[in-house]
Design an enzyme around this catalytic site. Structure first.
Site, short mmCIF file in Angstrom:
data_model
loop_
_atom_site.label_atom_id
_atom_site.label_comp_id
_atom_site.label_asym_id
_atom_site.label_seq_id
_atom_site.Cartn_x
_atom_site.Cartn_y
_atom_site.Cartn_z
N LYS A 157 18.29 2.92 11.29
CA LYS A 157 17.17 2.62 10.39
C LYS A 157 16.76 1.16 10.59
O LYS A 157 17.61 0.30 10.80
CB LYS A 157 17.66 2.88 8.96
N SER A 195 14.20 7.05 1.82
CA SER A 195 13.48 6.21 2.75
C SER A 195 14.00 6.28 4.19
O SER A 195 13.31 5.82 5.10
CB SER A 195 13.57 4.76 2.27
N SER A 208 18.35 7.59 -0.55
CA SER A 208 17.64 7.47 0.72
C SER A 208 18.35 8.01 1.95
O SER A 208 17.72 8.16 3.00
CB SER A 208 17.29 6.01 0.98
N1 GLN Z 1 13.49 6.82 -3.50
C1 GLN Z 1 14.22 5.80 -4.20
C2 GLN Z 1 13.35 4.58 -4.35
O1 GLN Z 1 12.23 4.66 -4.00
C3 GLN Z 1 15.48 5.50 -3.46
C4 GLN Z 1 15.27 4.67 -2.25
C5 GLN Z 1 16.54 4.33 -1.56
O2 GLN Z 1 17.58 4.96 -1.76
N2 GLN Z 1 16.47 3.30 -0.73
O3 GLN Z 1 13.77 3.56 -4.79
#
Ligand code: GLN
Length: 493
Positions: free
Chosen positions: A85, A160, A184
């Site tokens: 990532k 994400s 994420s």
């Molecule tokens: N979808 C969640 C957010 O927008 C989690 C994102 C993540 O785990 N980095 O914060």
């Protein structure tokens, strides 16, 4: 053209690739070339990668082959291609968090987890797409590109770590590394039909992970099967002097955990996870998966996590507060983009941040600054910390009655591109089942449990006690061995 009976090299799991290289059935260079060709063939459709390191990957693979030929004993992931990532600091290529702010930014060092994977012999193929600074659930907040779900290109891969999950599902790497602040790793793993593990907070070093919300962030693997998740954990887990939040606990050999059965294991089903928010197709998949575990000797009990309904609100106070502090370092002075048209220091900050950050990141910084501001701090931030404690206590109480908690990873399968992008609340609610384990710091693994009637993957979530990743891996492995799942491959040719 591939056939089901003769898998291509790029179809193999990490442990299969490791064995093929050691036993001389393939060279590391052949493996890497197979994946690079695969990326070439499908990534214009999937758009999982934001940067591919072809020459470096070939160079590293040739190095592995030379070591094998010289009679060296190879490390555990030697020659296994992975993707990273784009928020892991890497000396190679750029580290942009898919933000305009960090366009072209080069890290002077490799983060600990990445370095440990390099030491284990894994070969990075490049960086994958993500929601900007990991804020999102669909990868649509990337400033670079959209990523499409290999199971259905009109749908999102989750976020994400969407590029990571899509790169695994489309066989563009053997495994990928993601980060998980509120789901994420697990959300994208569920949407794309891979295994995703968010370890216990403190299990894996966050050094060299660009911070989003430091009390919630963890690094973890996205893999094609459970054994690979254990192998990657072996490489990355353990204390790190460079991250004071890592636990002073010896990391076990996670692969030995796979050997035992689940006879007598108590599985808790939280009643709050099976209420209206859960779609019917998903409910059916999860309950069927749980019955497989029951048939293997597990005992199912109902548990309650009464503060579940407050988890999303609590998370969005805490994560935005921490994000507003963490992202203050991006000021156009020391890192990243500086606005050209600034007249003075104040307007330089203002313009650099306005131009460099996308709308979701700006929303989070504004919200976070608000909940921390004097006069509002106690009403929002302090209160959220108290509710966070209650969420943790829910889990501690539940784990008196069970060893593992099972539930859905997401309320439904992958949604269409564009469906939730204009409605942040809808997007936030997608993480209702993943966020609590970040608030509590407990480990959670998502493993594929079949396809819904729309032919999209569903994810079974397994949560465990702090530092008990082994029980999650053992449970997921037992499920994988006995479920008789035949999901086939994603229909991307
Ligand atoms: N979808 C969640 C957010 O927008 C989690 C994102 C993540 O785990 N980095 O914060």
């Amino acid at each position: 053209m591939t056939t089901a009976t003769q898998p291509e090299l790029y179809h193999l799991t990490a442990h299969e690739i490791r064995d093929a290289i050691r036993e001389g059935r393939a060279t590391a260079l052949e493996v890497v070339n197979a994946f690079l060709a695969r990326i070439e063939a499908v990534d214009d459709k999937v758009q999982a990668y934001v940067d591919v390191w072809k020459d470096k990957a070939q160079e590293r693979a040739a190095g592995i082959d030379a070591r094998l030929n010289a009679g060296e004993t190879l490390p555990p992931l030697a020659g296994v291609p992975m993707s990273l990532k784009d928020l892991f600091c890497t000396e190679d290529g750029t580290t942009t968090c898919c933000s305009r702010f960090l366009q072209g930014y080069r890290s002077p060092f490799n983060g600990t987890a990445v370095q440990r994977l390099y030491d284990a012999g894994a070969i990075p193929l490049g960086k994958t797409n993500m929601d900007e600074f990991a804020m999102g659930s669909s990868t649509e907040n990337s400033a670079i590109q959209k990523t499409y779900n290999p199971w259905d290109l009109s749908r999102v891969p989750g976020g994400s770590s969407g590029g990571s999950a899509a790169s695994v599902a489309a066989d563009e790497c053997a495994f990928s590394m993601g980060s998980d602040t509120g789901g994420s790793i697990r959300g994208p793993a569920a949407f794309c039909g891979c295994v995703g593990l968010k370890p216990t907070y403190g299990r894996v070093s966050r050094q060299g992970l660009v911070a989003f919300a430091s009390s919630l962030d963890q690094i973890g693997p996205l893999t094609k099967d459970v054994e690979d998740a254990a192998l990657v954990m072996n490489a990355i887990a353990g204390q790190d002097p460079q991250d004071s939040t890592t636990a002073h606990l010896a990391a076990p050999d996670y692969t030995t955990a796979l050997r035992d059965d689940i006879q007598g294991l108590r599985i808790g089903l939280p009643k709050e996870y099976f209420e209206e928010a859960l779609g019917d197709a998903m409910r059916e998949k999860i309950l069927t998966a749980v019955s497989v575990l029951e048939s293997q000797g597990a005992e199912v009990v109902e548990v309650s996590l009464p503060h579940t309904q407050y988890a999303v609100a609590t998370y969005y106070v805490i994560c935005t507060a921490e994000a507003s502090a963490n992202l203050a370092r991006f000021d156009g002075v020391r890192y990243g983009a500086r606005a050209e048209n600034a007249r003075d220091v104040r307007s330089m900050y203002h313009e650099s941040k306005s131009q460099g950050f996308g709308p979701e990141v700006q929303r989070r910084i504004i919200l976070g600054t608000y909940v921390l501001s004097s006069g509002y701090h106690d009403a929002y931030y302090l209160k959220a910390q108290k509710v966070r404690r209650l969420v943790l206590e829910d889990f501690l109480n539940a784990f008196e009655q069970c060893d593992v908690i099972a539930g859905p990873t997401t309320p439904a399968s992958a949604f269409p591109v564009g469906e939730k992008v204009t409605d942040p609340l809808e997007m936030y609610l997608n993480d209702i089942y993943t966020i609590s384990s970040n608030l509590a710091g407990i480990p959670c693994l998502s493993t594929p449990c079949g396809l819904t009637p729309e032919k999209l993957p569903a994810g079974l979530a397994l949560m465990g006690r702090h530092f008990d990743e082994e029980t999650l891996l053992r449970t997921a492995y037992t499920y994988e061995q006995h479920a008789g799942l035949d999901m086939g491959r994603p229909p991307i040719s």
